[in-house]
Design a protein around this motif. Structure first.
Motif, PDB file in Angstrom:
ATOM      1  N   GLY A 140     -58.080  21.887 -18.657  1.00 49.94           N
ATOM      2  CA  GLY A 140     -57.374  22.338 -19.850  1.00 49.94           C
ATOM      3  C   GLY A 140     -55.933  21.883 -19.960  1.00 49.94           C
ATOM      4  N   HIS A 141     -55.441  21.112 -18.991  1.00 52.37           N
ATOM      5  CA  HIS A 141     -54.054  20.660 -19.045  1.00 52.37           C
ATOM      6  C   HIS A 141     -53.879  19.388 -19.870  1.00 52.37           C
ATOM      7  N   GLN A 142     -54.972  18.692 -20.155  1.00 56.96           N
ATOM      8  CA  GLN A 142     -54.944  17.527 -21.043  1.00 56.96           C
ATOM      9  C   GLN A 142     -55.952  17.790 -22.159  1.00 56.96           C
ATOM     10  N   ILE A 143     -55.508  18.527 -23.191  1.00 56.05           N
ATOM     11  CA  ILE A 143     -56.431  19.023 -24.207  1.00 56.05           C
ATOM     12  C   ILE A 143     -57.089  17.893 -25.004  1.00 56.05           C
ATOM     13  N   LYS A 144     -56.307  16.939 -25.485  1.00 52.15           N
ATOM     14  CA  LYS A 144     -56.884  15.875 -26.309  1.00 52.15           C
ATOM     15  C   LYS A 144     -57.885  15.044 -25.520  1.00 52.15           C
ATOM     16  N   VAL A 145     -57.500  14.670 -24.325  1.00 52.28           N
ATOM     17  CA  VAL A 145     -58.391  13.879 -23.467  1.00 52.28           C
ATOM     18  C   VAL A 145     -59.616  14.696 -23.079  1.00 52.28           C
ATOM     19  N   GLY A 146     -59.384  15.946 -22.704  1.00 54.64           N
ATOM     20  CA  GLY A 146     -60.493  16.811 -22.314  1.00 54.64           C
ATOM     21  C   GLY A 146     -61.486  17.013 -23.443  1.00 54.64           C
ATOM     22  N   HIS A 147     -60.978  17.149 -24.659  1.00 57.87           N
ATOM     23  CA  HIS A 147     -61.843  17.342 -25.824  1.00 57.87           C
ATOM     24  C   HIS A 147     -62.761  16.147 -26.030  1.00 57.87           C
ATOM     25  N   THR A 148     -62.194  14.947 -25.973  1.00 56.13           N
ATOM     26  CA  THR A 148     -62.992  13.736 -26.173  1.00 56.13           C
ATOM     27  C   THR A 148     -63.995  13.536 -25.046  1.00 56.13           C
ATOM     28  N   VAL A 149     -63.554  13.730 -23.808  1.00 51.53           N
ATOM     29  CA  VAL A 149     -64.452  13.569 -22.666  1.00 51.53           C
ATOM     30  C   VAL A 149     -65.597  14.574 -22.742  1.00 51.53           C
ATOM     31  N   ALA A 150     -65.291  15.810 -23.111  1.00 49.55           N
ATOM     32  CA  ALA A 150     -66.332  16.836 -23.215  1.00 49.55           C
ATOM     33  C   ALA A 150     -67.370  16.474 -24.275  1.00 49.55           C
ATOM     34  N   GLN A 151     -66.917  15.935 -25.392  1.00 52.74           N
ATOM     35  CA  GLN A 151     -67.845  15.521 -26.444  1.00 52.74           C
ATOM     36  C   GLN A 151     -68.785  14.412 -25.958  1.00 52.74           C
ATOM     37  N   ILE A 152     -68.213  13.415 -25.297  1.00 56.74           N
ATOM     38  CA  ILE A 152     -69.020  12.306 -24.790  1.00 56.74           C
ATOM     39  C   ILE A 152     -70.008  12.807 -23.740  1.00 56.74           C
ATOM     40  N   ALA A 153     -69.520  13.659 -22.844  1.00 55.47           N
ATOM     41  CA  ALA A 153     -70.387  14.187 -21.789  1.00 55.47           C
ATOM     42  C   ALA A 153     -71.548  14.980 -22.378  1.00 55.47           C
ATOM     43  N   LYS A 154     -71.247  15.796 -23.375  1.00 56.55           N
ATOM     44  CA  LYS A 154     -72.297  16.598 -24.009  1.00 56.55           C
ATOM     45  C   LYS A 154     -73.360  15.704 -24.638  1.00 56.55           C
ATOM     46  N   ALA A 155     -72.911  14.656 -25.302  1.00 55.10           N
ATOM     47  CA  ALA A 155     -73.843  13.726 -25.948  1.00 55.10           C
ATOM     48  C   ALA A 155     -74.704  13.001 -24.918  1.00 55.10           C
ATOM     49  N   ASP A 156     -74.176  12.812 -23.719  1.00 52.01           N
ATOM     50  CA  ASP A 156     -74.909  12.104 -22.662  1.00 52.01           C
ATOM     51  C   ASP A 156     -75.601  13.052 -21.687  1.00 52.01           C
ATOM     52  N   ASN A 157     -75.635  14.336 -22.031  1.00 57.75           N
ATOM     53  CA  ASN A 157     -76.286  15.355 -21.189  1.00 57.75           C
ATOM     54  C   ASN A 157     -75.679  15.450 -19.787  1.00 57.75           C
ATOM     55  N   ILE A 158     -74.368  15.231 -19.699  1.00 59.52           N
ATOM     56  CA  ILE A 158     -73.646  15.411 -18.437  1.00 59.52           C
ATOM     57  C   ILE A 158     -73.050  16.826 -18.447  1.00 59.52           C
ATOM     58  N   PRO A 159     -73.350  17.645 -17.443  1.00 58.05           N
ATOM     59  CA  PRO A 159     -72.817  19.016 -17.441  1.00 58.05           C
ATOM     60  C   PRO A 159     -71.297  19.043 -17.391  1.00 58.05           C
TER      61      PRO A 159
END
Length: 288
Positions: free
Chosen positions: A141-160
């Protein structure tokens, strides 16, 4: 032989200056420390070190840069080892420094730091294919913009996706819809949440299927699907509680790829409790 996993740890890196002393200083008081150590710190970074120590490949997606002080961080992460994916390699800004005083008799710690306030990165600085062959992602949560994008990509790729809920950070609500596991401290207070029950309800309403709240040496509360329960934390004499939550998160990322939510929490709590028997955030690994 246990399988080796690949984890991406997104968030904060600091340079931790850690002192062991009889107590924290009072105003206008000078203290002589009993012991002293220096290490790379930050929730995502300490979790990455733990994940690597447990036999995996860890990459820290962080803002590091080229300031001379970063060499201390690089040497520490090279030793353990953790790969560095630098979100701003050309910056010459000094990395955030945390000064920590650990009280000798109790293991309690006092910390002062500016965290990532001055080192926020944009999502266009994320290296391409950073999630290639990644098995799990942790976001602190310390890098919100980066974390948001990474989380979206991970979700789309079924990465927990695991979120480290040490404390509430504005913007974290953008990341929560993509989270599979929320591991929070008792100090994690989202808007209008003032009790564990309201925190569980808040995170559950975002669709997070697995939620846990730690309470120091007290049992961990969890909600997994519709099942609630607790996980006991080993009773120890704490020498240093610094980084215990970070270490738990890194161990959790290792175990959740092998076992159930409750079992992963229990195994991670054992690792974190063992770390608290030693001064600093690294010596527990050096004595094993």
């Amino acid at each position: 032989m246990t399988k080796s996993y690949r984890g991406l740890f997104v968030g904060l890196v600091t340079l931790d200056l850690i002192y062991l002393a009889e107590s924290a200083p009072k105003n206008n008081q000078k203290l002589v420390a009993v012991d002293y150590t220096v290490a790379a710190g930050g929730p995502a970074t300490n979790a990455a070190v733990t994940f690597s120590y447990l036999g995996n490949q860890a990459t820290a997606l962080i803002v590091l840069g080229s300031h001379p002080m970063t060499e201390l961080i690089r040497s520490d992460l090279h030793k353990y080892p953790v790969a560095i994916a630098d979100l701003d390699p050309t910056t010459d800004t000094a990395p955030p420094v945390s000064s920590i005083i650990v009280t000798q008799n109790t293991g309690e710690r006092a910390v002062i730091s500016i965290n990532a306030v001055k080192t926020q990165a944009n999502d266009d600085s994320i290296p391409p294919d950073i999630l290639h062959n990644i098995d799990i992602v942790l976001i602190d949560g310390h890098q919100i913009k980066v974390g948001h994008t990474v989380a979206q990509i991970a979700k789309a790729d079924n990465i927990p996706v695991v979120v480290d809920g040490g404390s509430w950070k504005p913007g974290l609500e953008k990341i929560l819809p993509f989270v599979d596991y929320a591991i929070c401290s008792a100090n994690f207070h989202p808007p209008n949440c003032d009790s564990p029950a309201t925190v569980f309800a808040y995170l559950h309403n975002w669709g997070i299927p697995h939620i846990a709240i730690t309470h120091g040496e007290q049992p961990i509360e969890y909600l997994s699907g519709e099942k609630t329960g607790t996980v006991n934390v080993p009773a120890i004499r704490a020498v240093d509680t610094l980084g215990a939550g970070d270490i738990l998160h890194g161990a959790f990322c290792h175990y959740i790829l092998q076992t159930s939510f409750a079992d992963a929490l229990e195994k991670a709590a054992i690792i974190a409790a063992n770390a608290c028997k030693h001064f600093g955030t690294r010596r527990w690994m050096d004595v094993e």
